[in-house]
Write an enzyme that holds these catalytic residues in place. Sequence first.
Site, PDB file in Angstrom:
ATOM      1  N   ASN A  37     107.221 -18.757   6.105  1.00 12.35           N
ATOM      2  CA  ASN A  37     107.442 -18.507   7.201  1.00 12.35           C
ATOM      3  C   ASN A  37     108.655 -18.325   8.175  1.00 12.35           C
ATOM      4  O   ASN A  37     109.108 -17.213   8.723  1.00 12.35           O
ATOM      5  CB  ASN A  37     106.301 -19.062   8.094  1.00 12.35           C
ATOM      6  CG  ASN A  37     106.171 -18.845   9.657  1.00 12.35           C
ATOM      7  OD1 ASN A  37     106.938 -19.152  10.700  1.00 12.35           O
ATOM      8  ND2 ASN A  37     105.349 -17.849   9.940  1.00 12.35           N
ATOM      9  N   THR A  44     109.306 -18.791  15.006  1.00 14.50           N
ATOM     10  CA  THR A  44     110.205 -19.665  14.731  1.00 14.50           C
ATOM     11  C   THR A  44     111.541 -18.994  14.253  1.00 14.50           C
ATOM     12  O   THR A  44     112.719 -19.739  14.475  1.00 14.50           O
ATOM     13  CB  THR A  44     109.749 -20.675  13.777  1.00 14.50           C
ATOM     14  OG1 THR A  44     108.598 -21.272  14.222  1.00 14.50           O
ATOM     15  CG2 THR A  44     110.759 -22.055  13.603  1.00 14.50           C
ATOM     16  N   SER A  46     103.880 -21.473  20.677  1.00  9.47           N
ATOM     17  CA  SER A  46     102.413 -22.100  20.646  1.00  9.47           C
ATOM     18  C   SER A  46     101.776 -22.378  22.044  1.00  9.47           C
ATOM     19  O   SER A  46     100.730 -22.408  22.549  1.00  9.47           O
ATOM     20  CB  SER A  46     102.382 -23.329  19.763  1.00  9.47           C
ATOM     21  OG  SER A  46     102.550 -22.829  18.453  1.00  9.47           O
ATOM     22  N   GLY A 103     100.630 -25.176  12.543  1.00 12.26           N
ATOM     23  CA  GLY A 103     101.202 -25.053  11.227  1.00 12.26           C
ATOM     24  C   GLY A 103     102.503 -25.749  10.882  1.00 12.26           C
ATOM     25  O   GLY A 103     103.466 -25.975  11.755  1.00 12.26           O
ATOM     26  N   ASP A 104     102.819 -25.912   9.667  1.00  6.46           N
ATOM     27  CA  ASP A 104     104.130 -26.255   9.076  1.00  6.46           C
ATOM     28  C   ASP A 104     104.073 -26.157   7.784  1.00  6.46           C
ATOM     29  O   ASP A 104     103.606 -25.229   7.379  1.00  6.46           O
ATOM     30  CB  ASP A 104     104.413 -27.963   9.619  1.00  6.46           C
ATOM     31  CG  ASP A 104     105.962 -28.296   9.426  1.00  6.46           C
ATOM     32  OD1 ASP A 104     106.552 -27.882  10.212  1.00  6.46           O
ATOM     33  OD2 ASP A 104     106.098 -28.783   8.464  1.00  6.46           O
ATOM     34  N   LYS A 114     102.689 -34.942  15.308  1.00  7.78           N
ATOM     35  CA  LYS A 114     103.015 -34.271  14.085  1.00  7.78           C
ATOM     36  C   LYS A 114     101.960 -34.922  12.972  1.00  7.78           C
ATOM     37  O   LYS A 114     101.630 -35.978  13.322  1.00  7.78           O
ATOM     38  CB  LYS A 114     104.462 -34.431  13.415  1.00  7.78           C
ATOM     39  CG  LYS A 114     104.753 -33.393  12.427  1.00  7.78           C
ATOM     40  CD  LYS A 114     105.203 -32.188  12.966  1.00  7.78           C
ATOM     41  CE  LYS A 114     105.654 -31.088  12.022  1.00  7.78           C
ATOM     42  NZ  LYS A 114     106.525 -30.127  12.606  1.00  7.78           N
ATOM     43  N   GLN A 129     109.908 -33.739  17.635  1.00  6.26           N
ATOM     44  CA  GLN A 129     109.025 -32.519  18.362  1.00  6.26           C
ATOM     45  C   GLN A 129     109.142 -32.884  19.755  1.00  6.26           C
ATOM     46  O   GLN A 129     108.996 -32.163  20.600  1.00  6.26           O
ATOM     47  CB  GLN A 129     107.862 -32.758  17.732  1.00  6.26           C
ATOM     48  CG  GLN A 129     106.732 -31.659  18.189  1.00  6.26           C
ATOM     49  CD  GLN A 129     106.908 -30.521  17.272  1.00  6.26           C
ATOM     50  OE1 GLN A 129     107.098 -30.512  15.941  1.00  6.26           O
ATOM     51  NE2 GLN A 129     107.013 -29.343  17.889  1.00  6.26           N
ATOM     52  N   LYS A 149     101.689 -32.202  20.937  1.00 11.92           N
ATOM     53  CA  LYS A 149     101.632 -30.905  20.416  1.00 11.92           C
ATOM     54  C   LYS A 149     102.820 -30.826  19.229  1.00 11.92           C
ATOM     55  O   LYS A 149     103.919 -31.544  19.414  1.00 11.92           O
ATOM     56  CB  LYS A 149     102.342 -29.986  21.443  1.00 11.92           C
ATOM     57  CG  LYS A 149     102.282 -28.503  20.899  1.00 11.92           C
ATOM     58  CD  LYS A 149     100.993 -27.829  21.192  1.00 11.92           C
ATOM     59  CE  LYS A 149     100.961 -26.414  20.303  1.00 11.92           C
ATOM     60  NZ  LYS A 149     100.283 -26.748  18.829  1.00 11.92           N
TER      61      LYS A 149
HETATM   62  N1  LIG Z   1     106.288 -22.789  10.868  1.00 11.48           N
HETATM   63  C1  LIG Z   1     106.920 -23.210  12.117  1.00 11.48           C
HETATM   64  O1  LIG Z   1     106.425 -22.546  13.002  1.00 11.48           O
HETATM   65  C2  LIG Z   1     107.652 -24.122  11.983  1.00 11.48           C
HETATM   66  C3  LIG Z   1     108.582 -24.646  10.973  1.00 11.48           C
HETATM   67  N2  LIG Z   1     109.517 -25.413  11.281  1.00 11.48           N
HETATM   68  C4  LIG Z   1     110.414 -25.926  10.043  1.00 11.48           C
HETATM   69  O2  LIG Z   1     110.890 -25.097   9.080  1.00 11.48           O
HETATM   70  C5  LIG Z   1     110.541 -25.319   7.678  1.00 11.48           C
HETATM   71  C6  LIG Z   1     110.162 -24.511   6.775  1.00 11.48           C
HETATM   72  O3  LIG Z   1     108.722 -24.309   7.427  1.00 11.48           O
HETATM   73  P1  LIG Z   1     107.787 -22.971   6.865  1.00 11.48           P
HETATM   74  O4  LIG Z   1     108.789 -21.902   6.882  1.00 11.48           O
HETATM   75  O5  LIG Z   1     106.793 -22.839   8.214  1.00 11.48           O
HETATM   76  O6  LIG Z   1     106.985 -23.579   5.691  1.00 11.48           O
HETATM   77  P2  LIG Z   1     106.632 -22.653   4.759  1.00 11.48           P
HETATM   78  O7  LIG Z   1     105.395 -23.540   3.785  1.00 11.48           O
HETATM   79  O8  LIG Z   1     105.944 -21.582   5.136  1.00 11.48           O
HETATM   80  O9  LIG Z   1     107.907 -22.544   3.806  1.00 11.48           O
HETATM   81  C7  LIG Z   1     108.509 -23.631   3.158  1.00 11.48           C
HETATM   82  C8  LIG Z   1     109.786 -22.957   2.578  1.00 11.48           C
HETATM   83  O10 LIG Z   1     110.522 -24.092   2.352  1.00 11.48           O
HETATM   84  C9  LIG Z   1     110.600 -24.398   0.576  1.00 11.48           C
HETATM   85  N3  LIG Z   1     110.724 -25.956   0.595  1.00 11.48           N
HETATM   86  C10 LIG Z   1     109.839 -26.828   0.892  1.00 11.48           C
HETATM   87  N4  LIG Z   1     109.893 -27.973   0.577  1.00 11.48           N
HETATM   88  C11 LIG Z   1     110.995 -27.915  -0.270  1.00 11.48           C
HETATM   89  C12 LIG Z   1     111.834 -28.676  -1.095  1.00 11.48           C
HETATM   90  N5  LIG Z   1     111.635 -29.899  -0.928  1.00 11.48           N
HETATM   91  N6  LIG Z   1     112.977 -28.327  -1.545  1.00 11.48           N
HETATM   92  C13 LIG Z   1     113.275 -27.041  -1.508  1.00 11.48           C
HETATM   93  N7  LIG Z   1     112.625 -25.925  -0.904  1.00 11.48           N
HETATM   94  C14 LIG Z   1     111.474 -26.429  -0.135  1.00 11.48           C
HETATM   95  C15 LIG Z   1     109.197 -23.849   0.232  1.00 11.48           C
HETATM   96  O11 LIG Z   1     109.455 -23.815  -1.014  1.00 11.48           O
HETATM   97  P3  LIG Z   1     108.097 -23.779  -2.155  1.00 11.48           P
HETATM   98  O12 LIG Z   1     107.277 -22.811  -1.715  1.00 11.48           O
HETATM   99  O13 LIG Z   1     108.811 -23.762  -3.571  1.00 11.48           O
HETATM  100  O14 LIG Z   1     107.595 -25.203  -1.761  1.00 11.48           O
HETATM  101  C16 LIG Z   1     109.199 -22.568   1.195  1.00 11.48           C
HETATM  102  O15 LIG Z   1     110.200 -21.660   0.658  1.00 11.48           O
HETATM  103  C17 LIG Z   1     110.362 -26.763   7.812  1.00 11.48           C
HETATM  104  O16 LIG Z   1     111.482 -27.603   7.974  1.00 11.48           O
HETATM  105  C18 LIG Z   1     109.380 -26.820   9.067  1.00 11.48           C
HETATM  106  O17 LIG Z   1     109.275 -28.206   9.671  1.00 11.48           O
HETATM  107  C19 LIG Z   1     110.129 -25.831  12.406  1.00 11.48           C
HETATM  108  C20 LIG Z   1     109.414 -25.133  13.570  1.00 11.48           C
HETATM  109  C21 LIG Z   1     108.388 -24.638  13.557  1.00 11.48           C
HETATM  110  O1  LIG Z   2     103.810 -24.658  17.147  1.00 12.60           O
HETATM  111  C1  LIG Z   2     103.598 -25.911  17.026  1.00 12.60           C
HETATM  112  O2  LIG Z   2     102.820 -26.454  17.592  1.00 12.60           O
HETATM  113  C2  LIG Z   2     104.195 -26.727  15.963  1.00 12.60           C
HETATM  114  C3  LIG Z   2     105.598 -26.148  15.505  1.00 12.60           C
HETATM  115  C4  LIG Z   2     106.148 -27.388  14.639  1.00 12.60           C
HETATM  116  O3  LIG Z   2     105.532 -27.988  14.019  1.00 12.60           O
HETATM  117  C5  LIG Z   2     107.557 -27.503  14.883  1.00 12.60           C
HETATM  118  O4  LIG Z   2     108.226 -27.214  15.752  1.00 12.60           O
HETATM  119  O5  LIG Z   2     108.322 -28.296  14.119  1.00 12.60           O
END
Ligand SMILES: NC(=O)C1=CN([C@@H]2O[C@H](COP(=O)(O)OP(=O)(O)OC[C@H]3O[C@@H](n4cnc5c(N)ncnc54)[C@H](OP(=O)(O)O)[C@@H]3O)[C@@H](O)[C@H]2O)C=CC1
Ligand SMILES: O=C(O)CCC(=O)C(=O)O
Length: 446
Positions: free
Chosen positions: A240, A209, A379, A165-166, A126, A111, A90
């Site tokens: 997100n 998250t 999830s 998603g991520d 992943k 993860q 997952k």
């Molecule tokens: N979505 C989820 O449920 C989960 C997410 N996460 C983690 O949270 C983090 C954010 O994910 P999420 O919000 O889902 O992703 P999104 O794609 O929704 O948003 C990512 C954000 O981070 C910025 N970003 C991405 N890469 C870079 C970079 N190299 N330098 C600076 N800014 C950057 C993006 O800016 P830009 O648009 O300019 O690229 C954007 O603002 C990640 O590390 C992800 O692995 C962890 C657990 C669960």
């Molecule tokens: O909801 C999921 O299965 C994955 C969430 C995720 O990618 C994370 O926890 O980094």
Amino acid sequence: MNQKVASFMELVKARNQHEPEFIQAVQEVAETVLDYIAEHDIYNGKNILLRMVEPERAISFRVSWVDDKGEIQVNRGYRIQMNSAIGPYKGGLRFHPSVNMSILKFLAFEQVFKNSLTTLPMGGGKGGSDFDPKGRSDAEIMRFCHNFMAELSRHIGPHTDIPAGDIGVGAREIGYLFGMYKKIKNEFTGVLTGKGLSWGGSLIRPEATGYGAVYFAENMLQRSGTSIAGKSVVISGSGNVAQYAAEKVLQLGGKVITFSDSSGYVYDEEGIDAEKLAFVMDLKNNKRGRISEYADKYASATFFKGEKPWGIACEVALPCATQNELDGDAAETLLSNGCICVAEGANMPSTPEAIHKFHETKILFAPGKASNAGGVATSGLEMSQNSLRISWTREEVDNKLQEIMKNIHDNCVVYGDEDGYINYVKGANIAGFVKVADAMLAQGVV
Ligand SMILES: NC(=O)C1=CN([C@@H]2O[C@H](COP(=O)(O)OP(=O)(O)OC[C@H]3O[C@@H](n4cnc5c(N)ncnc54)[C@H](OP(=O)(O)O)[C@@H]3O)[C@@H](O)[C@H]2O)C=CC1
Ligand SMILES: O=C(O)CCC(=O)C(=O)O
């Protein structure tokens, strides 16, 4: 680094050359878990951590697709199936040009521990692609997702591996991916999470998250006799996780003062209230614009091009963008400006140097694998609802999420106590390890 860790890391580095992020994630775990293994006869001498750092399966595949100009594009797709000792694989899918084996292996490895911490029966995986969604039309995104799933569908299933998603993969992408999976397999199953509400999704999954990271921060603060209410909060990212972390901070009475994206950050000294947050959500989720546009809209805000927000004074910092975005110098600046609590919404956003400084000064620091586990936990709740063919209310899911985050927090306290200071990194790593290791021992050498 002690001798046990040094010898272990030598092996890991030899096998995983050119994978710096993966090596970084493994070293953090080795530094906290190897001593624990040595002190517990049931784990000692079984090479459990060595088995855990080797993916059960690592799949790499070609994704060819046709862009709007009629040109054929080629990307690389991946799925890392890291560990299935306690449940099916997952973990999310990331679409970003920086995606490679090192990044996906570090994410899949973390993860495994994170999913174990949730107490739900989920193994770790992943995946993703080096596809860059920025600037692509909706039709291009759809064609890419369909072609990506055409191959991925062979390797996943509701009892085998359940992606979500991520970065770069949100509700729109999950929809296209699900559509192609359903067509190929001719079945409607909970093979993905983060689905739309009308076709099997769970309430609160989009929020989970970010909300979970703030619940975790609030648990840490309350244990120290304070709370997030009235505190200034610096948030990085504007996707997100950042958006819903901000929403929960506002609901709990905190003041959010920054957002960022890969072009820079905005600082709003008056605070980002609910109306301004709604602007950011529309800007990012619908218009797919840049965070600099926030400063064009609100006179109280300034945009800092190419910079990260860690220089802005705050009491709480929530890194919610990406790995290694908060280094040792940034940590020093945060500390000298009075920051007392850092909770990671992103995966591995703090470098080892930054974490060292947080521990040295004994502030509250939560590693992502504990504090951002609310997303995957919800999830897991989505999977339960799919299996039972029912939908829980918003309140029911939120209550379960809060309970899970408190449980993770309390488990970290049990395993991370160092003479009264809670080392949440150690706590999360050991608590996550124990459950997976016990299952691996029970299942024998496979
Ligand atoms: N979505 C989820 O449920 C989960 C997410 N996460 C983690 O949270 C983090 C954010 O994910 P999420 O919000 O889902 O992703 P999104 O794609 O929704 O948003 C990512 C954000 O981070 C910025 N970003 C991405 N890469 C870079 C970079 N190299 N330098 C600076 N800014 C950057 C993006 O800016 P830009 O648009 O300019 O690229 C954007 O603002 C990640 O590390 C992800 O692995 C962890 C657990 C669960
Ligand atoms: O909801 C999921 O299965 C994955 C969430 C995720 O990618 C994370 O926890 O980094």
